[in-house]
Design a protein around this motif. Structure first.
Motif, PDB file in Angstrom:
ATOM      1  N   TRP A   1      23.512 -27.522  25.987  1.00 12.98           N
ATOM      2  CA  TRP A   1      24.402 -28.609  26.417  1.00 12.98           C
ATOM      3  C   TRP A   1      25.052 -28.307  27.768  1.00 12.98           C
ATOM      4  O   TRP A   1      25.384 -29.223  28.519  1.00 12.98           O
ATOM      5  CB  TRP A   1      25.491 -28.846  25.373  1.00 12.98           C
ATOM      6  CG  TRP A   1      25.028 -29.543  24.130  1.00 12.98           C
ATOM      7  CD1 TRP A   1      24.419 -28.981  23.042  1.00 12.98           C
ATOM      8  CD2 TRP A   1      25.134 -30.945  23.833  1.00 12.98           C
ATOM      9  NE1 TRP A   1      24.142 -29.942  22.094  1.00 12.98           N
ATOM     10  CE2 TRP A   1      24.577 -31.150  22.550  1.00 12.98           C
ATOM     11  CE3 TRP A   1      25.661 -32.033  24.523  1.00 12.98           C
ATOM     12  CZ2 TRP A   1      24.514 -32.417  21.944  1.00 12.98           C
ATOM     13  CZ3 TRP A   1      25.592 -33.285  23.930  1.00 12.98           C
ATOM     14  CH2 TRP A   1      25.033 -33.475  22.663  1.00 12.98           C
TER      15      TRP A   1
ATOM     16  N   LEU B   1      15.407 -30.162  26.774  1.00 13.05           N
ATOM     17  CA  LEU B   1      16.757 -29.992  26.225  1.00 13.05           C
ATOM     18  C   LEU B   1      16.873 -30.538  24.808  1.00 13.05           C
ATOM     19  O   LEU B   1      17.459 -29.914  23.921  1.00 13.05           O
ATOM     20  CB  LEU B   1      17.785 -30.692  27.121  1.00 13.05           C
ATOM     21  CG  LEU B   1      18.165 -30.032  28.441  1.00 13.05           C
ATOM     22  CD1 LEU B   1      19.258 -30.846  29.114  1.00 13.05           C
ATOM     23  CD2 LEU B   1      18.611 -28.597  28.247  1.00 13.05           C
ATOM     24  N   GLY B   2      16.292 -31.710  24.577  1.00 12.73           N
ATOM     25  CA  GLY B   2      16.447 -32.362  23.289  1.00 12.73           C
ATOM     26  C   GLY B   2      15.859 -31.584  22.133  1.00 12.73           C
ATOM     27  O   GLY B   2      16.336 -31.674  20.995  1.00 12.73           O
TER      28      GLY B   2
ATOM     29  N   SER C   1      16.170 -28.609  21.422  1.00 15.17           N
ATOM     30  CA  SER C   1      17.110 -27.610  20.915  1.00 15.17           C
ATOM     31  C   SER C   1      17.951 -28.132  19.759  1.00 15.17           C
ATOM     32  O   SER C   1      18.562 -27.346  19.027  1.00 15.17           O
ATOM     33  CB  SER C   1      18.035 -27.146  22.046  1.00 15.17           C
ATOM     34  OG  SER C   1      18.865 -28.215  22.491  1.00 15.17           O
ATOM     35  N   GLN C   2      18.004 -29.444  19.584  1.00 15.41           N
ATOM     36  CA  GLN C   2      18.862 -30.012  18.541  1.00 15.41           C
ATOM     37  C   GLN C   2      18.104 -30.324  17.257  1.00 15.41           C
ATOM     38  O   GLN C   2      18.640 -30.973  16.354  1.00 15.41           O
ATOM     39  CB  GLN C   2      19.534 -31.286  19.075  1.00 15.41           C
ATOM     40  CG  GLN C   2      20.303 -31.073  20.362  1.00 15.41           C
ATOM     41  CD  GLN C   2      21.335 -29.960  20.248  1.00 15.41           C
ATOM     42  OE1 GLN C   2      22.282 -30.065  19.460  1.00 15.41           O
ATOM     43  NE2 GLN C   2      21.181 -28.896  21.034  1.00 15.41           N
TER      44      GLN C   2
ATOM     45  N   SER D   1      17.774 -35.632  25.126  1.00 16.82           N
ATOM     46  CA  SER D   1      17.916 -34.940  26.408  1.00 16.82           C
ATOM     47  C   SER D   1      18.863 -35.698  27.338  1.00 16.82           C
ATOM     48  O   SER D   1      19.647 -35.093  28.082  1.00 16.82           O
ATOM     49  CB  SER D   1      16.554 -34.779  27.084  1.00 16.82           C
ATOM     50  OG  SER D   1      15.735 -33.880  26.371  1.00 16.82           O
TER      51      SER D   1
ATOM     52  N   MET E   1      22.464 -34.988  26.365  1.00 13.11           N
ATOM     53  CA  MET E   1      22.841 -33.617  26.707  1.00 13.11           C
ATOM     54  C   MET E   1      22.997 -33.436  28.212  1.00 13.11           C
ATOM     55  O   MET E   1      23.943 -32.788  28.678  1.00 13.11           O
ATOM     56  CB  MET E   1      21.807 -32.651  26.151  1.00 13.11           C
ATOM     57  CG  MET E   1      21.719 -32.662  24.633  1.00 13.11           C
ATOM     58  SD  MET E   1      20.366 -31.655  23.998  1.00 13.11           S
ATOM     59  CE  MET E   1      20.969 -30.008  24.405  1.00 13.11           C
TER      60      MET E   1
ATOM     61  N   PHE F   1      26.193 -34.991  29.359  1.00 15.14           N
ATOM     62  CA  PHE F   1      27.335 -34.113  29.081  1.00 15.14           C
ATOM     63  C   PHE F   1      27.450 -33.032  30.152  1.00 15.14           C
ATOM     64  O   PHE F   1      28.558 -32.730  30.628  1.00 15.14           O
ATOM     65  CB  PHE F   1      27.181 -33.467  27.705  1.00 15.14           C
ATOM     66  CG  PHE F   1      28.320 -32.556  27.347  1.00 15.14           C
ATOM     67  CD1 PHE F   1      29.533 -33.077  26.912  1.00 15.14           C
ATOM     68  CD2 PHE F   1      28.184 -31.183  27.458  1.00 15.14           C
ATOM     69  CE1 PHE F   1      30.588 -32.230  26.605  1.00 15.14           C
ATOM     70  CE2 PHE F   1      29.232 -30.331  27.145  1.00 15.14           C
ATOM     71  CZ  PHE F   1      30.440 -30.860  26.711  1.00 15.14           C
TER      72      PHE F   1
ATOM     73  N   VAL G   1      26.717 -40.103  21.001  1.00 13.12           N
ATOM     74  CA  VAL G   1      26.559 -39.097  19.939  1.00 13.12           C
ATOM     75  C   VAL G   1      26.857 -39.718  18.579  1.00 13.12           C
ATOM     76  O   VAL G   1      26.137 -39.488  17.593  1.00 13.12           O
ATOM     77  CB  VAL G   1      27.481 -37.888  20.197  1.00 13.12           C
ATOM     78  CG1 VAL G   1      27.488 -36.943  18.994  1.00 13.12           C
ATOM     79  CG2 VAL G   1      27.051 -37.146  21.454  1.00 13.12           C
TER      80      VAL G   1
END
Length: 230
Positions: free
Chosen positions: A31, A134-135, A137-138, A157, A160, A163, A201
Motif C-alpha cells: 500500500w 499491487l493488487g 498482494s491482497q 491496484s 492501492m 492511497f 474500500v
C-alpha cells in the motif's frame, strides 16, 4: 546529500516490494511501497530528477521480488531483470508528465499511471512473466478482492496506488506548510481523496461480503496438479 536521498527514494520501493515478496504476510507493505517513487518524480520544487534513478529501482525491484532465481547463479536475476523489468520503466516519466501538465491530485494521477503501467506489464512482458501487481498482494483478504470479477485485478491496484498518491500528497503538504498537520488535514485534496479511497474500500468490501455469502460447497471433481521441473 541530495544524491543520497534520491538514491534511497529509488531503491526503497524495491526493498519494500521485495520484503513483501519474501514475507507475503506483509500485505500492508505494498500500500505504501511506491510512495518514494511518487515523491521523487512529482516534487514541484525539483521537476527534472534523473530518470535513471527509476531504472535502477525498477531493476532492483524485479530482482528482489524474484530471489528464487539466484539459485541458478548470482548474475541470473540481474540478467533476467534487465529484460523483464523493461515495462516497469514507463511509470516515472509518465507520472512526471501527467503531474506537471495536469496538476491533478496525486491520488488520481498515481492510480491512473500505475494501473496503465501494470496493464502494459501484464500484456507485454516476455511470456507475460509479471507476478507482482499491487493488487495480487491482497489475495489473502477474500472479502476485499471479490470486486476483481468486475474490475479485474486492476481495480484493487487502482485503490492501492491511489492511497500511495494520497500519502505523497499529504507529505508534500506537510513540507510545504512548514510542518502544519492541521493544514494537511484540512486540505481539500486530502479530505476528498481520503473520503473517495475509503468509499472505494468500503464498496469493494461490501461487494465481497455479499459475493462470498452466495458461495456454496458441494462435492465436485477431484483434480491432480503436476508442476513441471523447469
Amino acid at each position: 546529500m541530495t544524491v543520497l536521498l534520491r538514491g534511497l527514494a529509488a531503491v526503497l520501493p524495491a526493498m519494500l516490494l521485495g520484503a513483501y515478496a519474501y514475507w507475503p504476510t506483509l500485505a500492508f507493505v505494498p500500500w505504501i511501497a511506491i510512495v518514494p517513487w511518487v515523491l521523487l518524480y512529482t516534487d514541484d520544487r525539483r521537476p527534472r530528477v534523473w530518470l535513471g534513478w527509476h531504472a535502477i529501482g525498477a531493476l532492483l525491484s524485479w530482482v528482489l521480488q524474484h530471489t528464487e532465481t539466484f539459485r541458478y547463479g548470482w548474475y541470473v536475476p540481474f540478467a533476467m531483470g534487465a529484460v523483464l523489468a523493461f515495462w516497469y520503466l514507463p511509470f516515472a516519466p509518465a507520472l512526471r508528465f501527467v503531474h506537471h501538465r495536469l496538476h491533478l491530485p496525486r491520488s488520481i494521477s498515481v492510480a491512473v499511471v500505475w494501473v496503465a503501467v501494470e496493464w502494459l506489464r501484464a500484456h507485454l512482458t516476455l511470456s507475460s512473466f509479471d507476478l507482482y501487481g499491487l493488487g495480487y498482494s491482497q489475495a489473502r483478504f477474500p472479502w476485499f478482492v471479490q470486486i476483481v470479477d468486475v474490475t479485474g485485478i486492476y481495480g484493487i491496484s487502482f485503490i492501492m496506488a491511489a492511497f500511495a498518491g494520497l500519502v505523497a500528497d499529504a507529505l508534500f503538504l506537510f513540507r510545504d506548510t512548514g510542518g502544519s498537520l492541521r493544514a494537511v488535514l484540512s486540505a481539500r485534496r486530502v479530505r476528498i481523496g481520503s473520503a473517495a479511497i475509503a468509499a472505494a474500500v468500503l464498496l469493494a468490501s461490501v461487494y465481497g461480503v455479499v459475493r462470498l455469502s452466495t458461495v456454496g460447497t458441494r462435492p465436485g471433481p477431484r483434480l491432480a496438479l503436476i508442476q513441471p521441473n523447469i
